[in-house]
Enzyme design. Structure first.
Site, PDB file in Angstrom:
ATOM      1  N   ARG A 168     -53.269  19.421  17.948  1.00 23.82           N
ATOM      2  CA  ARG A 168     -53.777  20.465  17.048  1.00 23.82           C
ATOM      3  C   ARG A 168     -53.396  20.205  15.596  1.00 23.82           C
ATOM      4  NH1 ARG A 168     -51.345  25.151  15.329  1.00 23.82           N
ATOM      5  NH2 ARG A 168     -49.589  24.760  16.745  1.00 23.82           N
ATOM      6  N   ARG A 249     -40.165  18.226  15.277  1.00 23.12           N
ATOM      7  CA  ARG A 249     -38.846  18.598  15.769  1.00 23.12           C
ATOM      8  C   ARG A 249     -37.883  17.461  15.458  1.00 23.12           C
ATOM      9  NH1 ARG A 249     -40.813  22.748  15.697  1.00 23.12           N
ATOM     10  NH2 ARG A 249     -40.830  24.457  17.210  1.00 23.12           N
ATOM     11  N   ASP A 273     -38.339  17.982   7.528  1.00 20.93           N
ATOM     12  CA  ASP A 273     -38.301  19.445   7.542  1.00 20.93           C
ATOM     13  C   ASP A 273     -37.558  19.991   8.754  1.00 20.93           C
ATOM     14  OD1 ASP A 273     -39.116  22.046   6.467  1.00 20.93           O
ATOM     15  OD2 ASP A 273     -40.465  22.180   8.193  1.00 20.93           O
ATOM     16  N   GLU A 278     -29.953  23.074  13.655  1.00 25.75           N
ATOM     17  CA  GLU A 278     -30.363  23.900  12.519  1.00 25.75           C
ATOM     18  C   GLU A 278     -29.631  25.239  12.548  1.00 25.75           C
ATOM     19  OE1 GLU A 278     -34.619  24.221  12.505  1.00 25.75           O
ATOM     20  OE2 GLU A 278     -34.920  22.060  12.407  1.00 25.75           O
ATOM     21  N   HIS A 297     -36.759  23.531   7.298  1.00 25.95           N
ATOM     22  CA  HIS A 297     -37.677  23.979   8.348  1.00 25.95           C
ATOM     23  C   HIS A 297     -38.622  25.066   7.830  1.00 25.95           C
ATOM     24  CE1 HIS A 297     -38.219  24.213  12.978  1.00 25.95           C
ATOM     25  NE2 HIS A 297     -39.367  24.316  12.338  1.00 25.95           N
TER      26      HIS A 297
END
Length: 332
Positions: A168, A249, A273, A278, A297
């Site tokens: 996607r 990820r 990112d 995290e 992120h």
């Protein structure tokens, strides 16, 4: 269908909004319909560890999660005696043990996507690519320092964009690359020539992609089979000036191998990112790595997506309080 646990009868329902880093949950959605029915507590920082999460969440009837920021494993679910409802944001949350919740009769509900925000991660990926190509962080800092031009950038026209993953999000990267005059190639384990052509890319082997792409952008789902998908071997094949961009990820990329490639100058730079853990620790070596553009992120954190998440969350909680059926996560 889950065996619903009903809301408390003699007191307001206690709602914990987790990981609202931007402190925006109560402003991007209208929670006024729950006034008098609920006591809302916002947690804007992550818990130090699992023990801290258990201690903080003991009193709450409802946990409102933000994607997979705070893991909700079986041990946490079983340690919360008052828990009656879990609201999930987004299409999937691999760190939420839905089976454990169902075993306790706790419904898990979800939200819709983000409308135009569904393109936000793709837009950020291109922001990172452009920032790397034109060395924008260095030039912005130079302007703030009172300096002028310091570094040559590169043009993207005529170069090759390599997409690892053409689902996607990857498929939305391809037309932008073509519009910039780039040759777009792609690889994923199950990609076919036909699917690649429909997306506006050309399927190649992984090794060919690593060796020929000037910009490599990752758009894969993290799983046991994709962890460490880009490691030391892949970095050794990249062009010396090529860029790696990861907005999917963190564990898809071997972090130690990435750091080595950057410090040894084997690649042109990296736009990152997402990270193994995290939020990224303040003293993490990536923060001082050369030729990097790092973002915290931000992929999906736009008004359209976060707003939709919390609007749907409010509706789900209201439906549950009213005895109506909220957006249940389907078994699977």
């Amino acid at each position: 269908m889950p065996d619903y646990r009903t809301p408390p009868e003699n007191r307001p329902v206690r709602i914990a909004i987790l990981d609202d880093y931007l402190n925006c949950a109560l402003t991007v959605a209208d929670w006024s319909g729950l006034q008098g029915k609920a006591e809302i507590t916002v947690f804007d920082k992550p818990f130090a560890d699992a023990k801290a999460a258990v201690a903080a969440l003991q009193p709450f009837d409802v946990i409102s999660t933000m994607r997979e920021r705070t893991p909700i494993p079986r041990a946490l679910i079983e340690a919360l005696p008052e828990l009656r409802l879990i609201t999930m944001t987004g299409a999937r949350n691999p760190t939420l043990d839905i089976a454990a919740a169902r075993e306790r009769g706790i419904p898990v509900v979800t939200t819709g996507g983000g409308g135009n925000g569904a393109y936000a991660t793709v837009e950020l990926a291109w922001g990172l690519i452009l920032a790397l190509a034109r060395r924008l962080p260095e030039h912005v800092q130079a302007m703030h320092d009172g300096a002028w031009q310091r570094h040559l950038g590169i043009a993207l026209n005529g170069r090759t964009l390599g997409l690892i993953g053409l689902g996607r999000l990857g498929a939305r990267m391809a037309p932008v690359g073509r519009a910039m005059g780039m040759d777009v190639i792609a690889w994923s384990p199950n990609l076919t020539d036909e699917r690649a052509e429909v997306a506006g890319a050309r399927r190649v082997d992984k090794q060919v992609l690593m060796e020929t792409a000037d910009v490599i952008s990752i758009h894969m789902v993290l799983s046991d089979s994709t962890k460490g998908l880009v490691g030391a071997g892949e970095f050794s094949r990249m062009k010396p000036g090529a860029f790696l961009v990861n907005t999917s990820r963190g564990p898809l990329v071997d972090e130690a191998a990435l750091l080595a490639a950057l410090h040894e100058g084997r690649i042109g730079g990296a736009g990152i990112d997402v990270y193994d853990h995290e939020p990224l620790a303040s003293d993490h070596p990536l923060r001082k790595a050369p030729r990097t553009v790092l973002t915290p992120h931000l992929g999906y954190t736009v008004e359209e997506t976060i707003g939709r998440f919390y609007v749907d969350t409010v509706e789900n909680i209201q439906a549950w309080l009213d005895g109506r059926t909220p957006r249940l996560v389907e078994p699977g």
